[in-house]
Design a protein around this motif. Structure first.
Motif, short mmCIF file in Angstrom:
data_model
loop_
_atom_site.label_atom_id
_atom_site.label_comp_id
_atom_site.label_asym_id
_atom_site.label_seq_id
_atom_site.Cartn_x
_atom_site.Cartn_y
_atom_site.Cartn_z
N ASP A 255 -2.48 -59.66 -95.33
CA ASP A 255 -1.22 -60.33 -95.68
C ASP A 255 -0.31 -60.31 -94.46
O ASP A 255 -0.21 -59.31 -93.76
N ILE A 256 0.29 -61.50 -94.16
CA ILE A 256 1.17 -61.57 -93.01
C ILE A 256 2.49 -60.86 -93.36
O ILE A 256 3.02 -61.05 -94.47
N ASP A 257 2.99 -60.10 -92.39
CA ASP A 257 4.21 -59.32 -92.64
C ASP A 257 5.44 -60.20 -92.49
O ASP A 257 5.54 -61.00 -91.55
N HIS A 258 6.38 -60.00 -93.39
CA HIS A 258 7.69 -60.69 -93.36
C HIS A 258 7.55 -62.18 -93.11
O HIS A 258 8.23 -62.75 -92.26
N PHE A 259 6.68 -62.80 -93.82
CA PHE A 259 6.44 -64.25 -93.57
C PHE A 259 7.59 -65.10 -94.05
O PHE A 259 7.85 -66.18 -93.51
N GLU B 91 0.19 -66.64 -97.90
CA GLU B 91 -0.14 -66.23 -96.54
C GLU B 91 -1.06 -65.03 -96.56
O GLU B 91 -0.99 -64.15 -95.72
N LYS C 89 1.34 -51.88 -96.75
CA LYS C 89 2.67 -52.45 -96.65
C LYS C 89 3.71 -51.33 -96.74
O LYS C 89 4.66 -51.25 -95.95
MG MG Z 1 3.59 -61.28 -96.57
#
Ligand code: MG
Ligand code: GH3
Ligand code: MG
Length: 725
Positions: free
Chosen positions: A597-601, A640, A710
């Motif tokens: 999972d992309i962080d702070h998308f 994402e 996360k």
């Molecule tokens: Mg994310």
């Protein structure tokens, strides 16, 4: 049949009839002229003779067992030393014997079937010279024996006048023989030239007519070898009549029924066999048959005439060329023969046309038959050639059809499941491969621009690729215009070694793309319309199949792949996971999966806008794909979030790979519209447990591990414990 042919034949017929008419007139004039040197004869019938109605002929019914007699009375003028001696002249009819008697004087005996040497090669009547010292009233006894009905017209004339009559008859007969001889030779020549059996029948017809007429005129018995025929006397004549009738029927059959039914042919053949059987019976010389043979032969000949007429009437109905003329001539021949028959029975005057008319008409009929047979055989050959051509044409069409079907099948088979990028290349390569056996070509190439989004160039042979590049570069504009125009073109060109013909066939490619099939053949012989059509059809099939394959590949991709990132979509990654778990369970092999999972998308979307966010998503997918190894599968799970399936990798290896992926994203700078962006990902790792054959539990574990990562501060990897509560 063309009008010109018809005209030509009509003219020929009219000329033949006119010729006959002239001969008749000349003959009649000649017959009436000779009478100045003749004295009238009074006839008194004796035993076995009858006087004809006009009183100038003696009719003999035909009795071979005894002589018929009659008394001739005439008055001779005093002997004139200047004039030739007096003779008695009797027309040459088939008499067994003929002689005159006056007291102790006896004339030489004449025989139709055994002519004496002093009568010459072509005797034209029986000449019986009278002693030179006779004068005043003379009374003679005429003895004649005949086995067939004849009528005798004894004439008393000067020998010179009689010789003139003889010469005239001989001239006419010679002309008839010559005509038949020439027709016989002609039919042999035609046979050797055309190898057509009908001409053998025609030769037999002309030859039998020659024999028949020579025998009928009493000349055949002078010919050494053929004199043997005299053994059979009148029966020999019948044999010749029967033989001639059979031959004539065979020729008429070939003329009238060349394409007629087999049945009709068989009936005519059978009738000919009957004629030959009767002829054989005649040759047997059996006393018992004698009474029956004469009516039987007459009946058979009349039957033959009826068969001939029936065939011609049938031919007339089928519009066989010249059938009318032929029918008229055969009718004329038959009536002339009837006239001759009436003459033999003492019912008609003995004139050249009553005696020889049927012979003349017979020659003309055979001549016309020759012409008719020639035209019929020509017609028959034309038809056969046309049939042959049509058959060849349909064979060629069938072979082309099957070549086309083969090409379609080959295209469908070869294009199935290939890399979409290779589809056009393979299709055009196949096109060239399959085209060269069908059309003689020295060189061929396909060139296509902007086809399915990329330039394609296929050349055969491959070694000349550069040559084609140069060629096309030099003519690019002209070729493009031609391709857009859509019409094939053929033109003279040069292939570097010499002159050649070049055919350019535009491909049906959607604009703005364009393409061309180029064919070259050395020399100056162009491509036929048929060849151009076939090449065009082949090219059309290749483009059609390539289009279809590309479309179906695209369809397959859109069903399997995620449109934004080009990785597998949720549906296919679920299928892939299920299969991978089942395989790994069966093979007892390790299997791991990563949740990424992309962080702070959200903040990326906020700063760069949605388009910037999409761009970054694509870039992340590219970064991840670049770090994976063969056999690993990447999919977009939603939003994402990405999933990676790692078959064959246990927990430790999976963590290693997860670290590699995380680092790959972290290292990368994402650029969008001048902004530089750094992104990180969090990764949860789960490994299949030994008992697990479905992914559900492992997916849950990986999701939880991601959640843990996360919470652990993001941009890190967390491996799910083997047992998760
Ligand atoms: Mg994310
Ligand atoms: P974190 O995961 O680090 O907790 O924070 P986050 O901001 O990434 O939070 P979350 O994963 O819950 O947010 C997902 C966001 O991703 C929501 C949505 O705006 C964005 N997003 C999801 N799909 C797409 C997409 O297809 N394109 C773009 N541009 N944004 C998307
Ligand atoms: Mg998310």
């Amino acid at each position: 049949m063309s009008g010109a042919h018809g005209n030509w034949r009509h003219r020929l017929l009219i000329a033949a009839l006119a010729w006959l008419l002239i001969l008749f007139v000349v003959g009649v004039l000649a017959a009436t002229r000779g009478s100045a040197e003749e004295v009238p004869v009074g006839l008194q019938p004796g035993t076995g003779t009858q006087l004809s109605r006009d009183g100038v002929a003696l009719a003999l019914p035909g009795d071979p067992s005894r002589d018929a007699t009659a008394i001739l009375r005439f008055e001779l003028p005093p002997p004139d030393p200047q004039a030739s001696r007096w003779v008695i002249w009797v027309g040459r009819d088939p008499l067994d014997s003929l002689w005159l008697e006056r007291g102790a004087w006896r004339s030489p005996e004449r025989h139709f079937f055994q002519p004496s040497a002093d009568e010459g090669t072509l005797p034209g009547g029986f000449l019986l010279p009278l002693p030179g010292d006779w004068q005043g009233n003379v009374s003679l006894v005429l003895h004649a024996r005949s086995s067939t009905a004849v009528s005798l017209r004894p004439r008393v004339m000067h020998e010179a006048a009689a010789m003139q009559v003889v010469r005239r008859g001989v001239a006419l007969e010679s002309a008839i023989y010559a005509g038949l001889f020439v027709l016989g030779l002609l039919s042999l020549a035609l046979y050797s030239a055309a190898r057509e059996r009908s001409f053998v029948a025609l030769f037999a017809c002309a030859a039998s007519a020659l024999l028949l007429l020579a025998a009928q005129n009493g000349h055949l018995y002078q010919v050494p070898g053929l004199a043997l025929l005299s053994t059979w006397r009148v029966a020999g004549l019948w044999v010749l009549w029967l033989g001639f009738t059979a031959c004539a029927l065979q020729v008429l059959l070939r003329y009238a029924g060349l394409r007629g039914g087999v049945d009709a042919r068989r009936w005519v053949d059978r009738y000919c066999m009957i004629l030959f059987a009767i002829a054989a019976a005649c040759l047997l010389n059996l006393q018992a048959l004698d009474r029956w043979l004469s009516p039987l032969v007459t009946l058979a000949l009349c039957g033959g005439a009826a068969v001939a007429l029936a065939m011609l009437v049938e031919a007339l109905r089928r519009h066989v060329p010249m059938a009318t003329a032929m029918l008229l001539l055969v009718l004329l021949t038959l009536s002339a023969t009837l006239v001759r028959w009436a003459l033999a029975h003492g019912w008609l005057m003995d004139l050249p046309w009553t005696r020889f008319g049927y012979q003349l008409v017979l020659v003309v009929a055979i001549a016309l038959l020759t012409v008719g047979l020639l035209s019929r055989i020509g017609e028959f050959r034309d038809q056969r050639d046309r049939d042959h051509l049509a058959r060849m044409d349909s064979e060629r069409r069938m072979s082309r059809e099957s070549a086309r079907a083969d090409l379609t099948l080959a295209l469908q088979t070869r294009l199935r499941g290939v890399d979409p990028a290779d589809i056009e290349w393979i299709a055009f390569r196949l096109l060239l491969e399959r085209l060269s056996p069908e059309i003689p070509i020295d060189w061929a190439a396909v060139v296509a621009y902007g086809y399915h989004g990329h330039d394609v160039l296929v050349v055969e042979p491959v070694v000349r690729k550069q040559h084609v590049h140069d060629l096309i570069a030099a003519r690019n504009l002209a070729l493009k215009r031609l391709a857009m125009n859509g019409m094939p073109l053929q033109q003279a060109a040069s292939n570097g070694h010499g002159a050649c013909i070049e055919a350019l066939l535009p491909l049906a490619i959607r604009a703005p793309g364009w393409g061309m099939l180029m064919l070259q053949r050395a020399g100056s012989e162009g491509f036929s319309t048929e060849e151009i059509e076939l090449a065009g059809e082949f090219a059309r099939l290749a483009v059609l199949q390539a289009d279809e394959s590309v479309a179906s590949a695209q369809l397959r991709q859109s069903a399997e792949l995620d449109a934004l990132t080009g990785t597998f979509n949720r549906r296919s990654i679920d299928q892939w996971l299920a299969r991978a778990f089942l395989d790994a369970h069966r093979q007892h092999r390790p299997l791991s999966l990563l949740f990424i999972d992309i962080d702070h998308f959200k903040s990326v979307n906020d700063r760069l806008g949605h388009a910037g966010g999409d761009h970054c998503l694509r870039e992340v997918a590219t970064a991840l794909r670049g770090a994976l190894e063969v056999g690993d599968t990447l999919g977009r799970y939603g939003g994402e979030e990405f999933v990676v399936v790692l078959p064959g990798r246990g927990g430790a290896e999976a963590r290693e790979m997860a670290e590699r992926l995380r680092a790959a994203v972290e290292r990368r700078e994402f650029r969008f519209e001048g902004h530089g962006e750094r992104l990180t990902v969090s990764i949860g790792v789960a490994t299949r447990l030994d008992r697990e054959s479905t992914p559900a539990e492992a997916v849950k574990r990986a999701d939880n591990a991601l959640y843990t990562a996360k919470r652990a501060g993001r941009n890190c990897v967390h491996v799910a414990p083997a047992v998760f509560s």
